[in-house]
Design a protein around this motif. Structure first.
Motif, PDB file in Angstrom:
ATOM      1  N   GLU A 143      23.942  32.513  62.792  1.00 23.69           N
ATOM      2  CA  GLU A 143      22.815  33.183  62.141  1.00 23.69           C
ATOM      3  C   GLU A 143      21.864  33.794  63.161  1.00 23.69           C
ATOM      4  O   GLU A 143      21.349  34.897  62.965  1.00 23.69           O
ATOM      5  CB  GLU A 143      22.027  32.188  61.290  1.00 23.69           C
ATOM      6  CG  GLU A 143      22.670  31.827  59.980  1.00 23.69           C
ATOM      7  CD  GLU A 143      21.791  30.844  59.223  1.00 23.69           C
ATOM      8  OE1 GLU A 143      21.061  31.286  58.327  1.00 23.69           O
ATOM      9  OE2 GLU A 143      21.820  29.641  59.560  1.00 23.69           O
ATOM     10  N   LEU A 144      21.614  33.069  64.239  1.00 26.22           N
ATOM     11  CA  LEU A 144      20.703  33.575  65.254  1.00 26.22           C
ATOM     12  C   LEU A 144      21.266  34.832  65.915  1.00 26.22           C
ATOM     13  O   LEU A 144      20.530  35.764  66.231  1.00 26.22           O
ATOM     14  CB  LEU A 144      20.428  32.501  66.306  1.00 26.22           C
ATOM     15  CG  LEU A 144      19.770  31.203  65.792  1.00 26.22           C
ATOM     16  CD1 LEU A 144      19.473  30.268  66.951  1.00 26.22           C
ATOM     17  CD2 LEU A 144      18.503  31.506  65.014  1.00 26.22           C
ATOM     18  N   GLU A 145      22.571  34.861  66.101  1.00 25.31           N
ATOM     19  CA  GLU A 145      23.213  36.053  66.678  1.00 25.31           C
ATOM     20  C   GLU A 145      23.114  37.244  65.713  1.00 25.31           C
ATOM     21  O   GLU A 145      22.914  38.384  66.132  1.00 25.31           O
ATOM     22  CB  GLU A 145      24.688  35.753  66.987  1.00 25.31           C
ATOM     23  CG  GLU A 145      24.879  34.750  68.132  1.00 25.31           C
ATOM     24  CD  GLU A 145      26.315  34.259  68.232  1.00 25.31           C
ATOM     25  OE1 GLU A 145      27.156  34.708  67.418  1.00 25.31           O
ATOM     26  OE2 GLU A 145      26.587  33.405  69.101  1.00 25.31           O
ATOM     27  N   GLU A 146      23.237  36.961  64.421  1.00 29.85           N
ATOM     28  CA  GLU A 146      23.218  38.036  63.422  1.00 29.85           C
ATOM     29  C   GLU A 146      21.848  38.694  63.299  1.00 29.85           C
ATOM     30  O   GLU A 146      21.741  39.847  62.878  1.00 29.85           O
ATOM     31  CB  GLU A 146      23.657  37.492  62.062  1.00 29.85           C
ATOM     32  CG  GLU A 146      25.149  37.232  61.978  1.00 29.85           C
ATOM     33  CD  GLU A 146      25.546  36.588  60.660  1.00 29.85           C
ATOM     34  OE1 GLU A 146      24.648  36.240  59.858  1.00 29.85           O
ATOM     35  OE2 GLU A 146      26.762  36.435  60.427  1.00 29.85           O
ATOM     36  N   LEU A 147      20.786  37.970  63.653  1.00 30.82           N
ATOM     37  CA  LEU A 147      19.440  38.536  63.549  1.00 30.82           C
ATOM     38  C   LEU A 147      19.323  39.842  64.336  1.00 30.82           C
ATOM     39  O   LEU A 147      18.776  40.833  63.851  1.00 30.82           O
ATOM     40  CB  LEU A 147      18.403  37.532  64.055  1.00 30.82           C
ATOM     41  CG  LEU A 147      18.042  36.371  63.122  1.00 30.82           C
ATOM     42  CD1 LEU A 147      17.104  35.407  63.826  1.00 30.82           C
ATOM     43  CD2 LEU A 147      17.396  36.886  61.835  1.00 30.82           C
ATOM     44  N   GLU A 148      19.840  39.833  65.551  1.00 31.92           N
ATOM     45  CA  GLU A 148      19.760  41.035  66.377  1.00 31.92           C
ATOM     46  C   GLU A 148      20.704  42.130  65.875  1.00 31.92           C
ATOM     47  O   GLU A 148      20.397  43.323  65.986  1.00 31.92           O
ATOM     48  CB  GLU A 148      20.048  40.696  67.831  1.00 31.92           C
ATOM     49  CG  GLU A 148      18.937  39.859  68.457  1.00 31.92           C
ATOM     50  CD  GLU A 148      19.145  39.592  69.931  1.00 31.92           C
ATOM     51  OE1 GLU A 148      20.158  40.066  70.474  1.00 31.92           O
ATOM     52  OE2 GLU A 148      18.295  38.907  70.522  1.00 31.92           O
ATOM     53  N   ARG A 204       8.803  50.411  67.206  1.00 27.59           N
ATOM     54  CA  ARG A 204       8.900  49.411  66.129  1.00 27.59           C
ATOM     55  C   ARG A 204      10.124  48.533  66.335  1.00 27.59           C
ATOM     56  O   ARG A 204      10.084  47.314  66.124  1.00 27.59           O
ATOM     57  CB  ARG A 204       8.955  50.103  64.760  1.00 27.59           C
ATOM     58  CG  ARG A 204       7.632  50.661  64.306  1.00 27.59           C
ATOM     59  CD  ARG A 204       7.524  50.764  62.790  1.00 27.59           C
ATOM     60  NE  ARG A 204       8.471  51.685  62.206  1.00 27.59           N
ATOM     61  CZ  ARG A 204       8.245  52.992  62.040  1.00 27.59           C
ATOM     62  NH1 ARG A 204       7.112  53.528  62.456  1.00 27.59           N
ATOM     63  NH2 ARG A 204       9.133  53.772  61.484  1.00 27.59           N
ATOM     64  N   LYS A 205      11.219  49.161  66.753  1.00 33.24           N
ATOM     65  CA  LYS A 205      12.450  48.403  66.997  1.00 33.24           C
ATOM     66  C   LYS A 205      12.269  47.426  68.162  1.00 33.24           C
ATOM     67  O   LYS A 205      12.727  46.277  68.103  1.00 33.24           O
ATOM     68  CB  LYS A 205      13.609  49.364  67.285  1.00 33.24           C
ATOM     69  CG  LYS A 205      14.964  48.683  67.397  1.00 33.24           C
ATOM     70  CD  LYS A 205      16.077  49.720  67.534  1.00 33.24           C
ATOM     71  CE  LYS A 205      17.437  49.051  67.632  1.00 33.24           C
ATOM     72  NZ  LYS A 205      18.524  50.053  67.741  1.00 33.24           N
ATOM     73  N   ALA A 206      11.594  47.885  69.225  1.00 31.60           N
ATOM     74  CA  ALA A 206      11.359  47.018  70.384  1.00 31.60           C
ATOM     75  C   ALA A 206      10.491  45.823  69.995  1.00 31.60           C
ATOM     76  O   ALA A 206      10.746  44.682  70.417  1.00 31.60           O
ATOM     77  CB  ALA A 206      10.702  47.812  71.510  1.00 31.60           C
ATOM     78  N   LEU A 207       9.462  46.062  69.174  1.00 34.20           N
ATOM     79  CA  LEU A 207       8.599  44.965  68.737  1.00 34.20           C
ATOM     80  C   LEU A 207       9.352  44.006  67.819  1.00 34.20           C
ATOM     81  O   LEU A 207       9.125  42.790  67.855  1.00 34.20           O
ATOM     82  CB  LEU A 207       7.361  45.523  68.030  1.00 34.20           C
ATOM     83  CG  LEU A 207       6.348  46.218  68.950  1.00 34.20           C
ATOM     84  CD1 LEU A 207       5.318  46.988  68.143  1.00 34.20           C
ATOM     85  CD2 LEU A 207       5.656  45.198  69.850  1.00 34.20           C
ATOM     86  N   ALA A 208      10.247  44.543  66.994  1.00 32.48           N
ATOM     87  CA  ALA A 208      11.069  43.687  66.129  1.00 32.48           C
ATOM     88  C   ALA A 208      11.978  42.802  66.969  1.00 32.48           C
ATOM     89  O   ALA A 208      12.205  41.628  66.647  1.00 32.48           O
ATOM     90  CB  ALA A 208      11.898  44.531  65.165  1.00 32.48           C
ATOM     91  N   THR A 209      12.501  43.349  68.058  1.00 39.37           N
ATOM     92  CA  THR A 209      13.332  42.559  68.981  1.00 39.37           C
ATOM     93  C   THR A 209      12.518  41.415  69.579  1.00 39.37           C
ATOM     94  O   THR A 209      13.003  40.284  69.703  1.00 39.37           O
ATOM     95  CB  THR A 209      13.885  43.458  70.100  1.00 39.37           C
ATOM     96  OG1 THR A 209      14.612  44.555  69.517  1.00 39.37           O
ATOM     97  CG2 THR A 209      14.818  42.681  71.015  1.00 39.37           C
ATOM     98  N   GLU A 210      11.261  41.705  69.927  1.00 39.39           N
ATOM     99  CA  GLU A 210      10.376  40.655  70.458  1.00 39.39           C
ATOM    100  C   GLU A 210      10.111  39.582  69.411  1.00 39.39           C
ATOM    101  O   GLU A 210      10.052  38.392  69.735  1.00 39.39           O
ATOM    102  CB  GLU A 210       9.055  41.274  70.910  1.00 39.39           C
ATOM    103  CG  GLU A 210       9.147  42.089  72.191  1.00 39.39           C
ATOM    104  CD  GLU A 210       7.813  42.688  72.596  1.00 39.39           C
ATOM    105  OE1 GLU A 210       6.769  42.152  72.139  1.00 39.39           O
ATOM    106  OE2 GLU A 210       7.808  43.680  73.329  1.00 39.39           O
TER     107      GLU A 210
END
Length: 631
Positions: free
Chosen positions: A334-339, A520-526
């Motif tokens: 699940e943690l891998e799927e988040l990204e 926005r994508k970079a902040l979502a990654t953070e």
């Protein structure tokens, strides 16, 4: 007792305000723009409802949640406080009627969805309304750097041109320091008073467990923690599957998601709220505005998207300040799927333009037409017809909204309505010719006052119950009465609406701000990185959450799983060795029986370290059979 305490006592029955509520209210009454960060369950709505009653004129409340708007209007009206709501899904006639009532009555609160702020009709009425306070609920939605950006919120700042001297109250439960700063910028707050509540929840214990067999662990938690619970799942199908598993275990449970019709959702919510079922298994469609104080457990069966969502949802446990538990179950996949999901959440400009072109084809819109029109939009059919991923489509449409092209509102619900459009003589003649419809006609006339003057909201289920027939029979008869010209029957609408904010253009001319999209994508990654650190970290979970939201006053909670594990490890080895020798002096033990016999909880590694110490000093002997004896 001053006036605001009198209002609180007379309308809400409370002698005192909750922490910070009075500070926020007095800031607003003194005319200051105010940004209030109150953790979920702290009573944000009172912070604008009390000033609305104290000040002359109307408090205009902007909220993105139609169901919550309707619920609050209903609650206020039950208290004798005049309140109305305008939201997506209402017809032009209904909006006109509501605005006329707002102009010509002693209205105190007017709730408006952000999409309605953009309409020409609302802007025409706005200058004539005696607005004394502008309250922005879920204010984090205005920041495109946050987790729940709603492009329609960007229109709010433009209202300040119409309301130059009106104070603004922006409220949110979950905003990081970056988002707090952006809220003040986007809403053009003038020297705002910033009031922050503590993110500490003294009686709420946070835990995270890596699990392969989640169903077994879930049932075990619910069986061992008394009281009612919420279980959050990411998909509608999973809510059904998990609910059935719990029911098979003898646990009373129901499920809730946006795919159920409004009556079904209301009934399931009622069963849970009145404790007729213990467990509500739900998507994140459930919970906003639910003020049930005695929720003992909130369990996330699936990993949430970010800490903001998790904190809000977990915070629905233990609002009565009694011991409660927030449990997150996860596995590494699940943690891998988040990204991996980020590509769907932040589609490329090319993909966004493809979606825009497909929308134009789906709605059969010629170039240069459609501006200001709203269309029923079957999202499932659209995705199927054009072979688009649903999540990608929703996020592409959200970007198109931010750029001013079109706005999708997924949570539109319009209840069924009926209005008689014939005179009574014609009605009597029809009843004589069609005696099978007489009972329904009389039921409508008896139960819905004013049904000849305006469309009355009806319940087909209630009519079916009192007439002792199936609901489908009632619906079919209403259609017949409509076709015959006796009534206007507006069936229930529970379908997304698409509003065109600009006339349809060629897809290649659609401009997308790629720089903002990339940020926005970079902040979502953070945010995903922060969530992973929360899950896998060994520090105090409550402290981690508080620091994430910029609360520097937080201290270790002492009750989360990590704090409890830390306490186990702090028992001095000398004491453990001494207690082990005492136990072994009367009996031999296995590791398990030794661990259970110790008068305190002790970490497995700590126990084995002490066994090795005693063994190296020849004070005990560990047999090949596993038995431990004193030498």
């Amino acid at each position: 007792m001053d006036s605001i305490h009198t209002i609180l006592k007379n309308y809400w029955g409370y002698e005192n305000f909750r922490p910070l509520q009075e500070d926020i209210i007095r800031s607003v009454l003194n005319g200051y723009d105010t940004l209030a960060l109150l953790p979920t369950g702290s009573g944000k709505s009172v912070c604008y409802q009390v000033p609305a009653l104290e000040m002359p004129g109307i408090c205009l409340v902007v909220s993105p949640l139609i169901a919550l708007m309707k619920d609050q209007v209903g609650q206020l009206q039950n208290k004798g406080i005049t309140s109305l709501a305008i939201h997506t899904g209402m017809s032009y006639k209904e909006v006109m009627k509501t605005m006329d009532m707002a102009n010509n009555s002693r209205l105190k609160l007017l709730y408006v969805s952000p999409e309605r702020l953009q309409t020409k009709l609302f802007r025409e009425f706005l200058p004539s309304l005696p607005i004394s306070l502008l309250a922005i609920d879920e204010a984090h939605c205005v920041s495109q750097w946050g987790y729940d950006f709603r492009p329609s919120y960007l229109q709010i700042a433009a209202m300040r041109e119409y309301l130059p001297k009106v104070p603004v109250l922006a409220l949110t439960a979950s905003a990081t320091p970056l988002v707090q700063e952006d809220i003040a910028t986007q809403l053009q707050l003038r020297d705002p008073v910033i009031i922050k509540g503590s993110f500490a929840r003294e009686a709420l214990s946070y835990s995270c467990f890596e699990e392969d067999n989640k169903l077994k662990r879930l049932a075990n938690i619910i069986e061992n923690v008394p009281g009612c619970a919420i279980v959050y799942c990411k998909s509608r199908k999973r809510t059904v599957d998990v609910c059935r598993h719990l029911q098979e275990k003898g646990i009373t449970a129901t499920y809730y998601h946006a795919g159920l019709d409004q009556e079904e959702r209301s009934e399931r919510q009622r069963l849970w709220t009145t404790n007729q079922v213990r467990v509500m298994v739900s998507t994140n469609a459930f919970g906003m505005g639910i003020d049930k104080p005695d929720v003992r457990t909130v369990i996330h069966y699936d990993v949430p998207d970010c800490l903001e969502n998790y904190y809000q949802e977990a915070g629905r446990a233990g609002r009565d300040r009694e011991k409660a538990y927030a449990v997150l179950l996860y596995n590494l996949r699940e943690l891998e799927e988040l990204e991996m999901q980020l590509e769907k959440k932040y589609p490329s400009p090319e993909t966004i333009r493809k979606v825009y072109q497909a929308v134009a084809n789906f709605l059969q819109l010629p170039t240069g037409t459609g501006e200001g029109n709203t269309f029923d939009f079957d999202l499932t059919m659209f995705c199927h017809n054009f072979q688009f991923d649903r999540s990608t489509t929703i996020n592409a449409l959200q970007t198109l909204q931010a750029e001013g092209y079109c706005a999708l509102n997924e949570s539109v619900y319009t209840p069924p309505r009926v209005q008689f459009i014939c005179d009574r003589q014609w009605l009597e003649a029809y009843e004589n010719q069609h005696p099978d419809k007489e009972m329904l006609i009389k039921a409508l006339l008896r139960n819905y006052e004013g049904i000849f003057s305006y469309p009355a909201i009806i319940s087909e289920s209630y009519l079916a119950k009192i007439l002792r027939v199936d609901k489908i029979v009632i619906c079919n008869q209403l259609v017949e009465l409509h076709q015959y010209g006796l009534i206007h029957y507006y069936p229930q609408k529970d379908q997304p609406q698409l509003l065109l904010l600009a006339e349809r253009m060629k897809a290649e001319y659609v401009v997308i701000n790629k720089q903002a999209l990339d940020k926005r994508k970079a902040l979502a990654t953070e945010r995903i990185s922060s969530l992973k650190k929360y899950i896998s970290g060994d520090g105090c979970r409550s402290l981690y959450i508080g620091n994430y939201f910029g609360d520097e006053t937080m201290k270790e909670c002492g009750i989360c799983d990590n704090c409890i594990a830390k306490k186990k490890l702090t028992i001095p080895a000398a004491r453990v060795c001494k207690d082990m020798l005492s136990l072994l002096s009367t009996n031999e033990h296995t590791y398990e029986s030794l661990k259970k016999s110790l008068p305190y909880a002790c970490d497995e590694k700590n126990i084995w370290d002490c066994i090795r110490i005693l063994e190296s000093e020849a004070l005990i002997r560990v047999e090949t059979s596993g038995m431990i004896r004193k030498t």
